[in-house]
Design an enzyme around this catalytic site. Structure first.
Site, PDB file in Angstrom:
ATOM      1  N   GLU A  31      36.350  49.527  57.826  1.00 37.57           N
ATOM      2  CA  GLU A  31      37.059  50.406  58.771  1.00 37.57           C
ATOM      3  C   GLU A  31      36.980  51.865  58.309  1.00 37.57           C
ATOM      4  O   GLU A  31      36.809  52.778  59.120  1.00 37.57           O
ATOM      5  CB  GLU A  31      38.510  49.934  58.918  1.00 37.57           C
ATOM      6  CG  GLU A  31      38.571  48.565  59.597  1.00 37.57           C
ATOM      7  CD  GLU A  31      39.981  48.022  59.719  1.00 37.57           C
ATOM      8  OE1 GLU A  31      40.561  47.667  58.671  1.00 37.57           O
ATOM      9  OE2 GLU A  31      40.503  47.951  60.831  1.00 37.57           O
ATOM     10  N   GLU A  35      39.484  39.805  58.129  1.00 34.12           N
ATOM     11  CA  GLU A  35      40.944  39.698  58.204  1.00 34.12           C
ATOM     12  C   GLU A  35      41.437  38.379  58.772  1.00 34.12           C
ATOM     13  O   GLU A  35      42.491  37.874  58.364  1.00 34.12           O
ATOM     14  CB  GLU A  35      41.526  40.859  59.023  1.00 34.12           C
ATOM     15  CG  GLU A  35      41.566  42.192  58.274  1.00 34.12           C
ATOM     16  CD  GLU A  35      40.306  43.029  58.454  1.00 34.12           C
ATOM     17  OE1 GLU A  35      39.253  42.474  58.843  1.00 34.12           O
ATOM     18  OE2 GLU A  35      40.362  44.236  58.179  1.00 34.12           O
ATOM     19  N   ALA A  37      41.586  46.573  52.336  1.00 30.21           N
ATOM     20  CA  ALA A  37      42.915  46.999  51.906  1.00 30.21           C
ATOM     21  C   ALA A  37      43.310  46.116  50.734  1.00 30.21           C
ATOM     22  O   ALA A  37      42.800  44.995  50.585  1.00 30.21           O
ATOM     23  CB  ALA A  37      43.901  46.840  53.055  1.00 30.21           C
ATOM     24  N   GLY A  80      39.421  46.792  55.552  1.00 24.29           N
ATOM     25  CA  GLY A  80      39.737  48.218  55.556  1.00 24.29           C
ATOM     26  C   GLY A  80      38.607  49.078  55.001  1.00 24.29           C
ATOM     27  O   GLY A  80      38.495  50.257  55.338  1.00 24.29           O
TER      28      GLY A  80
HETATM   29  N1  CO8 Z   1      42.481  43.488  47.566  1.00 29.50           N
HETATM   30  C1  CO8 Z   1      42.904  43.303  46.294  1.00 29.50           C
HETATM   31  N2  CO8 Z   1      42.105  42.883  45.295  1.00 29.50           N
HETATM   32  C2  CO8 Z   1      40.825  42.605  45.594  1.00 29.50           C
HETATM   33  C3  CO8 Z   1      40.318  42.753  46.897  1.00 29.50           C
HETATM   34  C4  CO8 Z   1      41.211  43.215  47.914  1.00 29.50           C
HETATM   35  N3  CO8 Z   1      40.820  43.426  49.172  1.00 29.50           N
HETATM   36  N4  CO8 Z   1      39.026  42.379  46.895  1.00 29.50           N
HETATM   37  C5  CO8 Z   1      38.723  42.026  45.638  1.00 29.50           C
HETATM   38  N5  CO8 Z   1      39.803  42.155  44.840  1.00 29.50           N
HETATM   39  C6  CO8 Z   1      39.905  41.863  43.412  1.00 29.50           C
HETATM   40  C7  CO8 Z   1      39.971  40.361  43.151  1.00 29.50           C
HETATM   41  O1  CO8 Z   1      41.274  39.890  43.336  1.00 29.50           O
HETATM   42  C8  CO8 Z   1      39.488  40.307  41.714  1.00 29.50           C
HETATM   43  O2  CO8 Z   1      40.557  40.683  40.894  1.00 29.50           O
HETATM   44  P1  CO8 Z   1      40.804  39.827  39.511  1.00 29.50           P
HETATM   45  O3  CO8 Z   1      39.567  40.040  38.705  1.00 29.50           O
HETATM   46  O4  CO8 Z   1      42.017  40.470  38.933  1.00 29.50           O
HETATM   47  O5  CO8 Z   1      40.978  38.409  39.922  1.00 29.50           O
HETATM   48  C9  CO8 Z   1      38.462  41.435  41.638  1.00 29.50           C
HETATM   49  O6  CO8 Z   1      38.731  42.293  42.747  1.00 29.50           O
HETATM   50  C10 CO8 Z   1      37.044  40.943  41.753  1.00 29.50           C
HETATM   51  O7  CO8 Z   1      36.945  40.162  42.932  1.00 29.50           O
HETATM   52  P2  CO8 Z   1      36.376  38.653  42.951  1.00 29.50           P
HETATM   53  O8  CO8 Z   1      36.577  38.003  41.631  1.00 29.50           O
HETATM   54  O9  CO8 Z   1      36.948  37.985  44.150  1.00 29.50           O
HETATM   55  O10 CO8 Z   1      34.835  38.973  43.149  1.00 29.50           O
HETATM   56  P3  CO8 Z   1      33.747  38.015  43.838  1.00 29.50           P
HETATM   57  O11 CO8 Z   1      32.432  38.636  43.549  1.00 29.50           O
HETATM   58  O12 CO8 Z   1      33.963  36.596  43.472  1.00 29.50           O
HETATM   59  O13 CO8 Z   1      34.056  38.159  45.409  1.00 29.50           O
HETATM   60  C11 CO8 Z   1      34.578  39.337  47.436  1.00 29.50           C
HETATM   61  C12 CO8 Z   1      33.903  39.397  46.056  1.00 29.50           C
HETATM   62  C13 CO8 Z   1      33.831  38.353  48.322  1.00 29.50           C
HETATM   63  C14 CO8 Z   1      34.507  40.725  48.023  1.00 29.50           C
HETATM   64  C15 CO8 Z   1      36.037  38.883  47.271  1.00 29.50           C
HETATM   65  O14 CO8 Z   1      36.664  39.673  46.263  1.00 29.50           O
HETATM   66  C16 CO8 Z   1      36.875  38.992  48.501  1.00 29.50           C
HETATM   67  O15 CO8 Z   1      36.750  38.172  49.406  1.00 29.50           O
HETATM   68  N6  CO8 Z   1      37.750  40.025  48.580  1.00 29.50           N
HETATM   69  C17 CO8 Z   1      38.655  40.203  49.673  1.00 29.50           C
HETATM   70  C18 CO8 Z   1      37.944  40.750  50.886  1.00 29.50           C
HETATM   71  C19 CO8 Z   1      38.895  40.865  52.033  1.00 29.50           C
HETATM   72  O16 CO8 Z   1      39.442  39.909  52.533  1.00 29.50           O
HETATM   73  N7  CO8 Z   1      39.087  42.110  52.538  1.00 29.50           N
HETATM   74  C20 CO8 Z   1      39.955  42.387  53.650  1.00 29.50           C
HETATM   75  C21 CO8 Z   1      41.338  42.681  53.171  1.00 29.50           C
HETATM   76  S1  CO8 Z   1      42.497  42.834  54.514  1.00 29.50           S
HETATM   77  C22 CO8 Z   1      42.208  44.391  55.118  1.00 29.50           C
HETATM   78  O17 CO8 Z   1      41.368  45.093  54.646  1.00 29.50           O
HETATM   79  C23 CO8 Z   1      43.059  44.811  56.262  1.00 29.50           C
HETATM   80  C24 CO8 Z   1      42.902  46.290  56.608  1.00 29.50           C
HETATM   81  C25 CO8 Z   1      44.043  46.750  57.491  1.00 29.50           C
HETATM   82  C26 CO8 Z   1      45.315  46.828  56.666  1.00 29.50           C
HETATM   83  C27 CO8 Z   1      46.468  47.237  57.517  1.00 29.50           C
HETATM   84  C28 CO8 Z   1      47.659  47.697  56.635  1.00 29.50           C
HETATM   85  C29 CO8 Z   1      48.447  46.618  55.996  1.00 29.50           C
END
Ligand code: CO8
Length: 273
Positions: A127, A147, A79, A124
């Site tokens: 999911e 999460e 998400a 998400g």
């Molecule tokens: N949301 C928003 N932006 C994201 C997300 C995300 N989930 N994942 C990556 N991005 C963005 C980064 O912020 C970055 O943006 P910018 O270039 O502007 O800084 C861009 O994508 C590239 O990402 P990274 O620079 O971080 O890329 P890396 O190769 O260094 O890392 C990863 C890749 C490991 C995937 C890393 O981006 C990461 O850890 N992302 C988050 C993963 C995460 O925690 N996902 C779970 C989110 S919570 C969720 O899904 C809950 C679901 C239920 C929701 C219920 C309703 C509210």
């Protein structure tokens, strides 16, 4: 409703973050496209997914739907975390339920939906993949429910679907460590049914889809429905659902055709009625 107009004529204009392409085999390729955010699901994407699904299942010439992410880095990295800032508990609950509803629509689709996991499938994103009927992953994909690293738990059905798709032990480990796991590991625990090299991912997925779409479509839809409903009930009730559905299929032309084709030693021509 016009059931013949392909979504491809309107899809790319209609959706801001989805690309939809229907190929000659009747496979609808639905690509989530927010590459700068690793295809993270913001509220718009979630709404668009619902609209696309509802539209695609209404087309007679769509026989399977494949959901994937744009680019070669991510399926969906979760998400959109930027939307979490300042949410009240009630708003967060609402977002969770909206996502759950959309994923339930995917799971209840009468047309098979396959997640083609081409990279990160996190939170998400995983999911979403788990709500699809089948999952195919590239060997380079990384999957997980991180999460807890954000002080949260999965909110789009992940606590329930991972448990049912694998086992309570696997689900607990994945969810409470928040670790990322390889496609090989996801395959080992039964979360994905096929893995292949990234360059073979599209072909492997298309082949899997084609092996389903040549079967009787009402039987396929019925099997998906019976399996889904059976997961909600006990064995006896599940078998009753199965027997009812089995009986109902004898009212279809496809069943008559399937048996006749077998006896006449020819390939069946299913008409979906
Ligand atoms: N949301 C928003 N932006 C994201 C997300 C995300 N989930 N994942 C990556 N991005 C963005 C980064 O912020 C970055 O943006 P910018 O270039 O502007 O800084 C861009 O994508 C590239 O990402 P990274 O620079 O971080 O890329 P890396 O190769 O260094 O890392 C990863 C890749 C490991 C995937 C890393 O981006 C990461 O850890 N992302 C988050 C993963 C995460 O925690 N996902 C779970 C989110 S919570 C969720 O899904 C809950 C679901 C239920 C929701 C219920 C309703 C509210």
């Amino acid at each position: 409703m016009n059931t013949e107009a392909p979504i491809e004529e309107t899809g790319t204009e209609e959706f801001q973050h989805l690309n939809v392409d229907i190929d000659e085999a009747g496979l609808a390729w639905l690509v989530i496209s927010r590459p700068k955010a690793l295809n993270a699901l913001n509220s718009e994407v979630i709404e668009e997914l619902r609209d696309a699904l509802v539209e695609l299942v209404s087309y007679e010439d769509v026989h399977a739907i494949i959901i994937t992410g744009d680019g070669d880095k991510a399926f969906v990295a979760g998400a959109d975390i930027s939307e979490f800032t300042g949410l009240t508990p009630l708003e967060a609950r609402g977002l969770s339920q909206t996502g759950q509803d959309v994923l339930a629509t995917i799971e209840a689709s009468p047309i098979p939906v396959i997640a083609m996991i081409n990279g990160f499938a996190l939170g998400g994103g995983l999911e979403l993949a788990m709500a699809c009927h089948l999952r195919v992953a590239s060997t380079t994909a990384l999957l997980g429910l991180p999460e807890v690293s954000l002080g949260l738990i999965p909110g789009f059905g992940g606590t329930q679907r991972l448990t049912r798709l694998t086992s309570p032990g696997v689900a607990r480990e994945w969810i409470i460590t928040g670790d990322m796991f390889s496609a090989e590991e996801a395959h080992r625990v039964g979360l994905v049914t096929r893995i292949c090299a990234p360059e073979d991912l599209r072909e492997t997925t298309a082949k899997l889809a084609s092996s389903i779409t040549k079967r009787g479509p009402i039987a396929v839809a019925t099997a998906l429905d019976v399996i889904r409903r059976g997961l909600e009930v006990g064995q006896t009730e599940g078998e009753n659902i199965e027997a009812d559905a089995f009986g109902m299929l004898f009212a279809t032309e496809d069943q008559t055709e399937g048996a006749a084709a077998f006896l006449e030693k020819r390939k069946p021509e299913f008409l979906g009625r």
